[in-house]
Enzyme design. Sequence first.
Site, PDB file in Angstrom:
ATOM      1  N   GLU A 152      -3.908  -0.703  -5.955  1.00  0.00           N
ATOM      2  CA  GLU A 152      -3.157   0.043  -4.946  1.00  0.00           C
ATOM      3  C   GLU A 152      -3.087   1.525  -5.285  1.00  0.00           C
ATOM      4  O   GLU A 152      -3.253   2.389  -4.419  1.00  0.00           O
ATOM      5  CB  GLU A 152      -1.754  -0.548  -4.786  1.00  0.00           C
ATOM      6  N   HIS A 185       1.628  -2.821   3.705  1.00  0.00           N
ATOM      7  CA  HIS A 185       2.405  -3.971   3.245  1.00  0.00           C
ATOM      8  C   HIS A 185       2.980  -4.803   4.393  1.00  0.00           C
ATOM      9  O   HIS A 185       3.580  -5.851   4.150  1.00  0.00           O
ATOM     10  CB  HIS A 185       3.551  -3.506   2.329  1.00  0.00           C
TER      11      HIS A 185
END
Length: 294
Positions: A152, A185
């Site tokens: 990420e 997300h």
Amino acid sequence: MEDTILKELEPLPQISIWTSVSCCFAMAILYVGSLYVWGTKHNRDRDHPSTIKRRFASVSVVMGLASLFVYFFSSEELLERENFPVLLGLRWPGLWQAALIPYALTTLLFLGPIYVNIQNESIRSYLDLDYWRGSFNSIIWLRNLVMAPLSEEFVFRACMMPLILQSCSPLVAVFITPLFFGVAHLHHIAERLSLGVKLSTALLIGLFQFSYTTLFGFYSAFLFARTGHLIAPFLVHAFCNHMGLPDLQDLWQQDLWRRIIAIVLYIVGFIGWIFLLPYATAPYLYDNTLYWNV
């Protein structure tokens, strides 16, 4: 010393905002899509070892593709002026400072939760060799504290920030890239719905997750721009994943005086973190001669 360094530096060459934002959007889509590329049959349980291994493989491919976006869409002038790994925050100068100082700063932010953990004696497990053997043998632990933070931060910070910083001011860049991180997300909403969670509950949890991941993204992007190192946001991300959100229920289960001390430490840690943030992330501490003007 800092003033001398800043005088010798040149601003980043510019690319269009359309180019940088489009690239970041494409990278975010690729990252989320890579989690589901194996099909619903292999994505029913995100904690199943086979699902995790497949996702390890697919996000690794995305990391490689994301670096190509930086290489092919960055200004030619910038690529001629700087070594490509430096753009991604992969460099030796200032490495140990970037590994230690932001990490120490972030532990200050978690001063209250750390105190509560000490009172619960859970911190003693970190001194147990079996704890670390079990952790490194757990693929869920490796996902949460190694692969997820690494992938990420590499995609959403090391690859997005260099492009956005060529289009926007550093302050704007720090606020733009976390939005891609937060939106990425939201796919967890679909996962919860597939597990039978009510739509209203899934949306509420998703909104809450979007909020705190975006807030963390601001901090992480700031660290990357100020230090010029990938390792700073990576280690901080791993630490935050380990600590999780503060457990207020656990806090109120402490006796009165311990609870008062914990609350004071929560406040002192937060104020101390805010006060020290600009000093602990001063670019000259990290020999940051590229992303210096944040």
